[in-house]
Scaffold this motif. Structure first.
Motif, PDB file in Angstrom:
ATOM      1  N   THR A 342      44.843  40.445  41.678  1.00  0.00           N
ATOM      2  CA  THR A 342      43.664  40.669  42.512  1.00  0.00           C
ATOM      3  C   THR A 342      42.567  39.661  42.209  1.00  0.00           C
ATOM      4  O   THR A 342      41.976  39.069  43.118  1.00  0.00           O
ATOM      5  CB  THR A 342      43.125  42.088  42.282  1.00  0.00           C
ATOM      6  OG1 THR A 342      44.187  43.019  42.494  1.00  0.00           O
ATOM      7  CG2 THR A 342      41.989  42.395  43.225  1.00  0.00           C
ATOM      8  N   ALA A 343      42.272  39.459  40.938  1.00  0.00           N
ATOM      9  CA  ALA A 343      41.207  38.522  40.562  1.00  0.00           C
ATOM     10  C   ALA A 343      41.504  37.117  41.072  1.00  0.00           C
ATOM     11  O   ALA A 343      40.606  36.420  41.567  1.00  0.00           O
ATOM     12  CB  ALA A 343      41.037  38.511  39.048  1.00  0.00           C
ATOM     13  N   ALA A 344      42.754  36.685  40.977  1.00  0.00           N
ATOM     14  CA  ALA A 344      43.113  35.342  41.434  1.00  0.00           C
ATOM     15  C   ALA A 344      42.849  35.181  42.929  1.00  0.00           C
ATOM     16  O   ALA A 344      42.300  34.165  43.372  1.00  0.00           O
ATOM     17  CB  ALA A 344      44.583  35.067  41.120  1.00  0.00           C
ATOM     18  N   MET A 345      43.210  36.181  43.725  1.00  0.00           N
ATOM     19  CA  MET A 345      42.995  36.092  45.171  1.00  0.00           C
ATOM     20  C   MET A 345      41.516  36.082  45.525  1.00  0.00           C
ATOM     21  O   MET A 345      41.064  35.310  46.369  1.00  0.00           O
ATOM     22  CB  MET A 345      43.677  37.270  45.874  1.00  0.00           C
ATOM     23  CG  MET A 345      45.184  37.202  45.926  1.00  0.00           C
ATOM     24  SD  MET A 345      45.870  38.566  46.884  1.00  0.00           S
ATOM     25  CE  MET A 345      45.462  39.977  45.845  1.00  0.00           C
ATOM     26  N   GLN A 346      40.737  36.964  44.902  1.00  0.00           N
ATOM     27  CA  GLN A 346      39.335  37.091  45.265  1.00  0.00           C
ATOM     28  C   GLN A 346      38.521  35.874  44.839  1.00  0.00           C
ATOM     29  O   GLN A 346      37.566  35.496  45.512  1.00  0.00           O
ATOM     30  CB  GLN A 346      38.752  38.361  44.641  1.00  0.00           C
ATOM     31  CG  GLN A 346      39.467  39.643  45.037  1.00  0.00           C
ATOM     32  CD  GLN A 346      39.491  39.876  46.544  1.00  0.00           C
ATOM     33  OE1 GLN A 346      38.465  39.879  47.191  1.00  0.00           O
ATOM     34  NE2 GLN A 346      40.670  40.071  47.096  1.00  0.00           N
ATOM     35  N   VAL A 347      38.876  35.269  43.731  1.00  0.00           N
ATOM     36  CA  VAL A 347      38.160  34.080  43.266  1.00  0.00           C
ATOM     37  C   VAL A 347      38.385  32.909  44.210  1.00  0.00           C
ATOM     38  O   VAL A 347      37.459  32.153  44.518  1.00  0.00           O
ATOM     39  CB  VAL A 347      38.611  33.710  41.835  1.00  0.00           C
ATOM     40  CG1 VAL A 347      38.153  32.307  41.458  1.00  0.00           C
ATOM     41  CG2 VAL A 347      38.069  34.720  40.834  1.00  0.00           C
TER      42      VAL A 347
END
Length: 443
Positions: A342-347
């Motif tokens: 999730t963090a990778a996509m949102q960043v």
């Protein structure tokens, strides 16, 4: 955030409760392992995956709390309807309904959190939210085990307006109906945060993002998203598959009752998976503070490396406590991808398309992780071994291979992810009028 996490708890209770009741459901509905895997995998993931995208388009444009509230009410009713099933088709359709409702939650929540927290805290934010899945999974095992034990001497229960139902059917009603109150709580208490980081045109206006723009963005970073989507999807295959098939393994291999398996696995999921997802979120933020732009992808690689040996070995030992120790290790490391993916996509993704990028990932992830992962184990058990008690060997084969694929895909994806971040930063600086770096320097 607390209310959204509570919704995630309920979603996993309603999703996971099925796996503990595998034997009575198979008996009463006359199912094979393969048919049961379709209920726990394909039926749920089918529309959960495909409905996620149109719902995510709404989430990028409309009220995200309202979308979540409607989804919670829908999946809660579908869970209760599962308790009225009289055959495979009825149960299959009800599980599809659960998937449709749950498709509204995570893309909307992910998008809201990216507007609520700075980037250096996103790992812990997503880790805390993801903790809800394991609280829910643990609760499903414990609640299911308790109800089964409570009604073990009762063949049927007479309910008003419903008539006589089996004990496992009562369980679905008990865990499903309270979700309607949660849907009301979401509607009354959660406010949609202001959207931040909107991508703008050269004249300063907010870009209008259509679905074709989302696919163009993904294609522009195709190596990054191919590594991310496939790598974390195989990671999800291991995690979700173990959650679905571990109860059956311990019941068949060690002779545990459903109640014993429920209590035991409830503790394992709560402690091992819960601590794993929080540690994974902390690891992402720690790596980011140390200057690693690919922190989320890197954390996924570390988790997969730690997972590969115990996930193969826990079904191959003949001593219960040794198997449980290995299972705890496997579950701990298998929890890393929830905040990491999730963090990778949102960043990386612009604000206007964050929910849609997440929904496309969830589509691929759940088709591979739920539909393919659970069914592959059943097919190997039914078709290759022809013996339900060999489900442990099926788990080792399928999830061992998936773990190796995860390491390879995420390992190569780190380099692509760093390059994509640099290119997005260069484009953003160019739009603001800041002299762009040379492409070679950006790379």
């Amino acid at each position: 955030m607390a209310v959204c996490t509570a919704a995630y708890v309920f979603s996993f209770v309603d999703r996971q409760i099925l796996s503990l009741m595998i034997e009575p459901i198979k008996r009463d509905l006359h199912l094979t392992d393969t048919q049961f895997s379709l209920l726990s995998g394909l039926a749920f993931s089918l529309l959960y995956s495909f409905m996620g995208l149109p719902i995510a388009i709404l989430a990028d444009r409309r009220s995200r709390p309202l979308i979540i509230s409607i989804g919670v009410a829908f999946w809660s009713l579908a869970t209760a309807v599962s308790g009225l099933s009289k055959g495979f088709v009825h149960m299959f359709l009800a599980r599809i309904g659960v998937g449709v409702g749950e498709a509204a939650l995570s893309p909307s929540a992910y998008s809201m959190f990216s507007d609520m927290f700075p980037k250096n805290k996103l790992g812990r934010a997503y880790g805390t939210y993801s903790l809800g899945s394991f609280i829910g999974g643990a609760a499903a095992f414990v609640i299911g085990g308790y109800v089964i034990n409570l009604l073990k001497s009762v063949d049927t229960v007479a309910l008003p307006l419903v008539g006589e139902v089996r004990s496992w059917q009562v369980t679905f009603l008990i865990v499903g109906l309270p979700g309607l109150l949660l849907a009301l709580l979401v509607f009354l208490t959660v406010r949609d945060p202001d959207r931040k980081g909107l991508k703008r045109d050269t004249d300063g206006g907010v870009q209008k993002v259509a679905l074709r723009n989302v696919f163009a963005f993904l294609w522009g970073h195709r190596k990054t998203f191919a590594s991310h989507y496939l790598g974390f999807s195989f990671y999800a295959l291991v995690l979700l598959g173990m959650m679905a098939w571990t109860p059956a393994f311990y019941i068949r291999a060690f002779g545990l009752t459903p109640t014993q398996a429920g209590y035991l696995l409830g503790v394992v999921v709560l402690l091992a998976n819960g601590s794993g997802v929080l540690f994974g979120g902390w690891l992402i933020d720690m790596l980011a503070r140390r200057g690693h732009p690919d922190a989320a992808m890197r954390a996924g690689v570390i988790g997969a490396l730690g997972m590969v040996v115990p996930v193969i070995a826990f079904t191959q030992v003949g001593v219960l406590w040794v198997s449980l120790v290995l299972l705890v290790l496997a579950m701990f490391f298998a929890s890393f991808p929830m905040p990491a993916s999730t963090a990778a996509m949102q960043v990386l993704s612009p604000n206007q398309m964050r929910a849609q990028v997440s929904a496309i990932f969830l589509l691929i992830s759940n088709l591979i992780g739920l539909a393919l992962g659970t069914t592959l184990v059943a097919l190997v058990t039914d078709r290759v071994f022809g013996n339900p008690k060999m489900v442990g060997s099926s788990l080792s084969i399928v999830y061992g291979l998936a773990s190796v694929l995860t390491i390879v895909l995420l390992g190569t994806g780190c380099r692509h992810f760093r390059r994509s971040l640099a290119l997005e930063k260069r484009d953003a600086e160019a739009v603001k009028g800041i002299p762009a770096r040379e492409e070679g320097a950006a790379r």
